[in-house]
Design an enzyme around this catalytic site. Structure first.
Site, PDB file in Angstrom:
ATOM      1  CB  THR A  93      -0.938   0.006   1.230  1.00 40.20           C
ATOM      2  OG1 THR A  93      -1.742  -1.173   1.181  1.00 40.20           O
ATOM      3  CG2 THR A  93      -1.821   1.229   1.254  1.00 40.20           C
ATOM      4  NE  ARG A 104      -1.227   0.176  -4.023  1.00 39.84           N
ATOM      5  CZ  ARG A 104      -1.969  -0.667  -3.352  1.00 39.84           C
ATOM      6  NH1 ARG A 104      -1.405  -1.633  -2.632  1.00 39.84           N
ATOM      7  NH2 ARG A 104      -3.284  -0.556  -3.365  1.00 39.84           N
ATOM      8  CG  HIS A 117      -9.190  -1.038  -4.201  1.00 37.76           C
ATOM      9  ND1 HIS A 117      -9.130  -1.037  -2.832  1.00 37.76           N
ATOM     10  CD2 HIS A 117     -10.140  -1.948  -4.542  1.00 37.76           C
ATOM     11  CE1 HIS A 117     -10.025  -1.892  -2.365  1.00 37.76           C
ATOM     12  NE2 HIS A 117     -10.652  -2.464  -3.391  1.00 37.76           N
TER      13      HIS A 117
END
Length: 140
Positions: A93, A104, A117
């Site tokens: 995350t 990411r 997500h």
């Protein structure tokens, strides 16, 4: 190994930077197949409902504001162990903790603007898929 489906969303920070194609390619290169896809711009109420699990968290208002700030690309992905594979390709995350080569690490701007997500379990995947898609829209 089981073929399964999972939910994936490309968030407003990534759609604003025209990264939907690059991110989808990373998912497909990992062996995931897109079986449903549409671009949506959620309103505040949809964002509040979709992220209701985080309602009591301190970042909830900021999350709702961000997720309703621009278009997202919602997708259903299919493949061997799709849930785990999608999470692996997305990365941690917090992009600072993400492994090199993950979505990411490559594309996220911050922990809140982290580009994608994905569902964290089979139960969550089912809930998130049915939030955005009817069975007729999922073409395997």
């Amino acid at each position: 190994m089981a073929v399964e489906r999972t939910f994936s969303m490309i968030k407003p920070d990534a759609t604003r930077r025209n990264l939907t194609g690059a991110i989808t390619k990373m998912l497909e290169d990992a062996g995931l197949r897109v079986v449903a896809s549409k671009r949506v711009w959620m309103n505040r109420r949809e964002a509040e409902r979709f992220y209701a699990v985080h309602r009591e968290r301190p970042f909830f208002s900021e999350l709702v504001e961000f997720m309703s700030s621009g278009p997202t690309l919602v997708q259903v992905l299919e493949g061997e162990n799709a849930i785990a594979k999608n999470r692996e390709v997305m990365g941690a995350t917090n992009p600072a903790d993400a492994q090199e080569g993950t979505i990411r690490k490559v594309h996220a701007l911050s922990i809140s603007e982290n580009s994608v997500h994905g569902s964290d379990s089979a139960e969550t995947a089912k809930t998130e898929i049915t939030f955005w898609f009817s069975e007729m829209e999922i073409v395997g």
